[in-house]
Scaffold this active site. Structure first.
Site, mmCIF file in Angstrom:
data_model
loop_
_atom_site.group_PDB
_atom_site.id
_atom_site.type_symbol
_atom_site.label_atom_id
_atom_site.label_comp_id
_atom_site.label_asym_id
_atom_site.label_seq_id
_atom_site.Cartn_x
_atom_site.Cartn_y
_atom_site.Cartn_z
ATOM 1 N N GLU A 174 84.385 -20.336 29.332
ATOM 2 C CA GLU A 174 84.555 -19.073 28.603
ATOM 3 C C GLU A 174 85.040 -17.950 29.506
ATOM 4 O O GLU A 174 85.424 -16.889 29.033
ATOM 5 C CB GLU A 174 83.236 -18.688 27.907
ATOM 6 C CG GLU A 174 82.139 -18.116 28.805
ATOM 7 C CD GLU A 174 81.312 -19.172 29.560
ATOM 8 O OE1 GLU A 174 81.737 -20.335 29.616
ATOM 9 O OE2 GLU A 174 80.254 -18.788 30.103
ATOM 10 N N CYS A 207 77.418 -24.736 32.214
ATOM 11 C CA CYS A 207 76.733 -24.227 33.402
ATOM 12 C C CYS A 207 75.293 -24.736 33.431
ATOM 13 O O CYS A 207 75.063 -25.931 33.517
ATOM 14 C CB CYS A 207 76.828 -22.708 33.499
ATOM 15 S SG CYS A 207 76.378 -22.103 35.134
ATOM 16 N N HIS A 248 82.358 -22.186 34.043
ATOM 17 C CA HIS A 248 82.292 -21.390 32.815
ATOM 18 C C HIS A 248 83.654 -21.403 32.133
ATOM 19 O O HIS A 248 84.503 -20.577 32.457
ATOM 20 C CB HIS A 248 81.891 -19.948 33.140
ATOM 21 C CG HIS A 248 80.452 -19.791 33.504
ATOM 22 N ND1 HIS A 248 79.468 -19.581 32.564
ATOM 23 C CD2 HIS A 248 79.822 -19.851 34.690
ATOM 24 C CE1 HIS A 248 78.288 -19.504 33.161
ATOM 25 N NE2 HIS A 248 78.477 -19.668 34.465
#
EC number: 4.3.2.10
Lengths: 200, 266
Positions: A184, A79, A182
């Site tokens: 994650e 990001c 993202h």
């Protein structure tokens, strides 16, 4: 396995979510702002959320600019971490911010036309064929994005996404890679990408 | 193409997920972490956790569940309730939340929105708005402290003006909870959401009233919201998220669907 995976402690807020995502994959990670620890890692993550100006100030205060510029192992910016890898960013009230300059490129405010900013939510990503980072991830796979600034599509673009107009969803320049989304927080697709990176 | 989001909302009290009807009579639905995990696996695009007692009780609430959720789920989530300062927000974000949602404290101290924007960035600042349609005045009115009926009060704001104000101050997303519709499963307040959409150029999330699949189709098609939030229809198993997404895809609403990944594992 047995690799040293280090998350650079940029002082930004998404460090624990990146750490937890790697731990879900069974990867041991160290969060560090120490030159020797970061340089000694097999894989380095550069996370970031917030503004380029604030993040660069934090990196400079921790005296990490040179450390990050000297890395030779695979590095993945996430990001804002990806945006910090290029030369300059327009995300500041005081004109362009000088970023880490790990690769050429510029971050600009997204031109989304009638669409809303921030670009927030799940959007489809098209990687370049043969990319090791996107191995096993089909074209048009959804990843989670949240940002208002982006790197336009250029020679270091590794994957594209479109919102109003096309932009870089991922970058690669030598050992430096970055993703605007993202991983994650991108479900199975994100887990696959993180796995690919750790396996590089 | 950017997908529209389906967002289950979990009201949290003392680490348990609860659900009331029009903010009252809370019943316990279950433990927070397994429910969060279950929703992530079921195809939710995002989760919102509202600590429903925090703002009105004026106490510091144990938020350790935030990091327990961050450890197990791999989709974005937002935490609301009791966030009154930049420091409160920082603690929640450090525990792994992706966004924080502020409602009553932003009404009491609107500068908080600017501060959150400046420190953490626009992308994680969500403003929750409880809006009530006053049939007598014909106006949409903003309420605060809705977590506690005895303290709930009308503010001086009409909803459209407050929406404009929070955008100017740096909000990154608005969750508009239409109080007249909340918990009664008769459909989203499409008329109000259309009116707010017209003045809202950041992501807008519809909240309150989802009862069946057609309600989601209506709110996406007619009010052009970016996401639809719902609680009881998911908690009670009245709507299966995957079936909902298939039905919405069929009527042309872009939805995130799972892809078969073929890659390697660690």
């Amino acid at each position: 396995m047995g690799q040293q995976v280090v998350i650079v402690n940029t002082g930004c807020a998404n460090i624990s979510s990146v750490k937890f995502a790697l731990e879900r994959l069974g990867v041991q990670v160290t969060v560090s702002a120490e030159d020797a620890v970061i340089k000694g890692a097999d894989k380095v993550f550069l996370p970031g959320v917030g503004t380029a100006y604030a993040a660069m100030r934090s990196i400079e205060q921790k005296q990490l600019t040179q450390t990050l510029q000297q890395l030779e192992q695979p590095v993945l910016g996430v990001c804002l971490g990806m945006q910090l890898m290029v030369t300059t960013s327009a995300e500041s009230r005081r004109g362009d911010v000088t970023c880490l300059g790990l690769m050429p490129g510029h971050v600009a405010r997204m031109q989304a036309g009638d669409l809303r900013l921030p670009h927030m939510g799940w959007n489809t990503v098209t990687p370049k064929p043969g990319s090791a980072l996107f191995a096993g991830i089909p074209n048009e796979t959804f990843f989670y994005f949240v940002h208002s600034y982006a790197v336009p599509v250029y020679e270091n673009t590794l994957a594209e996404c479109s919102y109003g107009q096309p932009f870089s969803a991922a970058l690669q320049y030598n050992n430096y890679m970055g993703v605007q989304f993202h991983p994650e927080r991108s479900g199975e697709a994100g887990a696959q990408l993180l796995t690919n990176f750790v396996n590089l | 193409m950017l997908a529209k989001r389906i967002i289950p909302c979990l009201d949290v009290r003392d680490g348990k997920v609860v659900k009331g009807v029009q903010f009252r009579n809370h019943e316990i639905i279950g433990d927070i972490v397994p429910l969060a995990e279950q929703y992530a696996k079921a195809g939710a695009d995002e989760l919102v956790f509202y600590d429903i007692t925090a703002s009105s009780d004026q106490r510091v609430v144990d938020k350790s569940w935030v990091s327990r959720i961050a450890q197990v789920i791999d989709i974005p989530f937002c935490v609301a309730g009791g966030i009154k300062s930049v420091e409160d927000a920082g603690r929640i974000l450090e525990m792994g939340a992706d966004k924080i949602s502020v409602n009553s404290p932003a009404l009491t101290n609107p500068d908080l929105i600017n501060e959150l924007h400046d420190v953490y960035g626009q992308q994680c600042v969500v403003i929750g708005i409880d809006s009530f349609f006053n049939a007598q005045s014909g106006k949409y009115e903003v309420y605060k402290f809705t977590g506690d009926e005895s303290r709930t009060q009308q503010t001086q704001w009409n909803t459209a003006d407050w929406v404009k104000e929070v955008q100017q101050r740096g909000a990154g997303e608005i969750v508009l909870n239409c109080m007249n519709q909340d918990g009664v499963r008769k459909g989203y307040d499409v008329e109000q959401l259309q009116a707010i959409r017209a003045v809202c150029n950041i992501p807008l999330i519809a909240s309150g009233g989802a009862g069946e699949i057609s309600h989601f189709a209506d709110v996406f098609a007619q009010a052009d919201v970016d996401g639809a939030l719902a609680a009881s229809v998911f908690h009670k198993g009245l709507i299966n998220i995957m079936e909902l997404k298939e039905a919405l895809t069929e009527v042309g609403i872009p939805m995130r669907r799972h892809h078969g990944l073929t890659g390697t594992q660690l």
